[in-house]
Design a protein around this motif. Structure first.
Motif, PDB file in Angstrom:
ATOM      1  N   MET A   1       0.634  -0.611   0.278  1.00  0.00           N
ATOM      2  CA  MET A   1       0.201   0.228   0.392  1.00  0.00           C
ATOM      3  C   MET A   1       0.991   1.543  -0.314  1.00  0.00           C
ATOM      4  O   MET A   1       2.208   1.528   0.711  1.00  0.00           O
ATOM      5  N   LYS A   2       0.429   2.125  -0.859  1.00  0.00           N
ATOM      6  CA  LYS A   2       1.640   3.431  -0.590  1.00  0.00           C
ATOM      7  C   LYS A   2       0.290   4.499   0.645  1.00  0.00           C
ATOM      8  O   LYS A   2      -0.389   4.918   0.534  1.00  0.00           O
ATOM      9  N   ILE A   3       1.379   4.434   1.639  1.00  0.00           N
ATOM     10  CA  ILE A   3       1.700   5.312   2.554  1.00  0.00           C
ATOM     11  C   ILE A   3       1.286   6.727   2.567  1.00  0.00           C
ATOM     12  O   ILE A   3       3.562   6.691   2.903  1.00  0.00           O
ATOM     13  N   ALA A   4       0.844   7.409   2.651  1.00  0.00           N
ATOM     14  CA  ALA A   4       1.692   9.294   2.244  1.00  0.00           C
ATOM     15  C   ALA A   4       2.184   9.338   4.016  1.00  0.00           C
ATOM     16  O   ALA A   4       1.002   9.502   5.571  1.00  0.00           O
ATOM     17  N   PHE A   5       3.868   9.483   4.907  1.00  0.00           N
ATOM     18  CA  PHE A   5       4.273   9.741   6.388  1.00  0.00           C
ATOM     19  C   PHE A   5       4.224  10.931   6.508  1.00  0.00           C
ATOM     20  O   PHE A   5       5.153  11.765   5.564  1.00  0.00           O
ATOM     21  N   PHE A 360      -6.813  -2.685  11.382  1.00  0.00           N
ATOM     22  CA  PHE A 360      -7.647  -1.397  11.450  1.00  0.00           C
ATOM     23  C   PHE A 360      -8.028  -0.636  10.744  1.00  0.00           C
ATOM     24  O   PHE A 360      -9.443  -0.447   9.936  1.00  0.00           O
ATOM     25  N   VAL A 361      -7.249  -1.283   9.792  1.00  0.00           N
ATOM     26  CA  VAL A 361      -6.589  -0.626   8.428  1.00  0.00           C
ATOM     27  C   VAL A 361      -7.322  -1.663   6.745  1.00  0.00           C
ATOM     28  O   VAL A 361      -7.522  -1.072   5.647  1.00  0.00           O
ATOM     29  N   GLY A 362      -7.394  -2.737   6.929  1.00  0.00           N
ATOM     30  CA  GLY A 362      -7.141  -3.456   6.174  1.00  0.00           C
ATOM     31  C   GLY A 362      -6.055  -3.846   5.298  1.00  0.00           C
ATOM     32  O   GLY A 362      -6.162  -4.165   3.995  1.00  0.00           O
TER      33      GLY A 362
END
Length: 365
Positions: A1-5, A360-362
């Motif tokens: 998954m692409k996550i913005a940090f 919690f986020v799948g």
């Protein structure tokens, strides 16, 4: 998954080293190890040293401009699949993530968010309201200490929570070589600045005057604006007992700690203290106070000794006990190293983060 940090207190790319920057970088490593693609969303820093409605309004205006930039970027290139905010708190709230997450219908996640009702004074309340609103919106709030979870949960009881123990990258500590000397080598690694750090330096200096009859040598690693004041605090001790290493590169820390026998740092107000985990990874037992988040990283009578907060005599007695008992030092040091390598490593954190995001986020691998 692409996550913005995003780390509103200090970006992972910030030039000044600190425990906060270190943890932000390690979280990114752990998320990548868990199979996710991480993009640093913004370098916007919302840190305010003092409470001011005017300063907060200026930050909100700056945040608004950054939201416009990210909105346009995401519309062109596609949004991330989640926003991950590290360490929002009353001095550095996340003014970007909750808005953008809601607008683009992506999960909002916090890590090491903290809230304290005693900070609800003056302009700090404005930032606190942002922190609480973010916690309520979050798909999950990942807490590093039970103290942080209790404070956040008191303000936002309906929010969702998960625990992630503080951790470090243990790989630089695997192949350490020690140099044997006769005297016991004490170590402390900390920035030299006012506030809690200075309180710890004062307590350490006072405690060491009570064990000056025993053979030891203290090495202090760190620098900062209060360097002269810190040096002055230790003038009551023999100069030959002290070694000042100043600021060193983070990659040099494992090799320096390899020669230590005992890590002595009171830890006044420590959120938890990554330096404790580093010392333990190097095979050093720890003497610290049983305060704030320190018990989350030091196990009393197992990996070190924890003493009552503010009790200089008890802190000195704990140092004396381990200075006088080499076998106990070795036993605690071995347990400390095992504890960090087995339970507080980067792979362990990555596995736990994977579990949390899946639940919690799948987000699976």
């Amino acid at each position: 998954m692409k996550i913005a940090f995003h780390a509103p207190l200090k970006s992972p790319d910030h030039p000044v080293p600190s425990g906060d920057r270190q943890m932000a970088r390690m979280l990114i490593e752990a998320l990548c190890l868990a199979g996710h693609e991480i993009v640093i969303a913004s370098d916007l820093r919302t840190f305010s040293r003092d409470a001011s409605e005017a300063a907060f309004a200026a930050l909100c205006s700056e945040a608004e401009r950054e939201i416009v930039r990210l909105r346009e970027l995401w519309r062109r290139e596609g949004p991330p699949e989640a926003w991950f905010c590290y360490h929002p708190y009353y001095k550095a709230p996340d003014l970007l993530g909750p808005r953008l997450s809601a607008e683009f219908s992506i999960p909002y996640i916090t890590a090491e968010s903290s809230y304290s009702y005693r900070r609800n004074t003056g302009a700090w309340r404005l930032a606190q309201d942002e922190v609480a609103a973010g916690a309520r919106q979050a798909a999950v709030n990942i807490c590093f200490t039970h103290r942080d979870r209790e404070g956040l949960q008191e303000a936002t009881p309906s929010a969702r929570y998960a625990m992630l123990a503080p951790f470090i990258d243990v790989s630089p500590f695997r192949e350490l070589r020690r140099t044997k000397v006769d005297e016991c080598r004490l170590f402390a690694v900390a920035m030299m600045r006012s506030g809690d750090k200075m309180d710890s330096y004062r307590m350490l200096a006072r405690a060491l005057t009570l064990v000056v009859d025993l053979p030891w040598r203290l090495t202090v690693v760190g620098d900062g604006p209060a360097r002269a004041e810190v040096h002055e605090i230790f003038t009551g001790l023999p100069a030959e007992r002290l070694e000042w290493r100043g600021e060193v590169e983070p990659q040099a820390i494992p090799g320096i700690l390899a020669d230590g026998d005992l890590y002595v740092w009171p830890g006044c107000g420590e959120a938890y203290g990554l330096s404790y985990l580093e010392a333990e990874a190097a095979g050093m037992p720890v003497v610290a106070q049983r305060t704030a988040g320190v018990p989350e990283v030091v196990r009393d009578e197992e990996t070190g000794l924890l003493t009552p907060a503010g009790d200089v005599e008890a802190f000195a007695a704990a140092i004396r006990r381990l200075l006088s008992d080499e076998a106990l030092r070795v036993q605690f040091g071995g347990r400390a190293r095992h504890f960090v390598f087995e339970e507080r490593s980067l792979p362990a954190a990555a596995a736990r983060l994977g579990e949390i995001l899946s639940e919690f986020v799948g987000m699976g691998r």
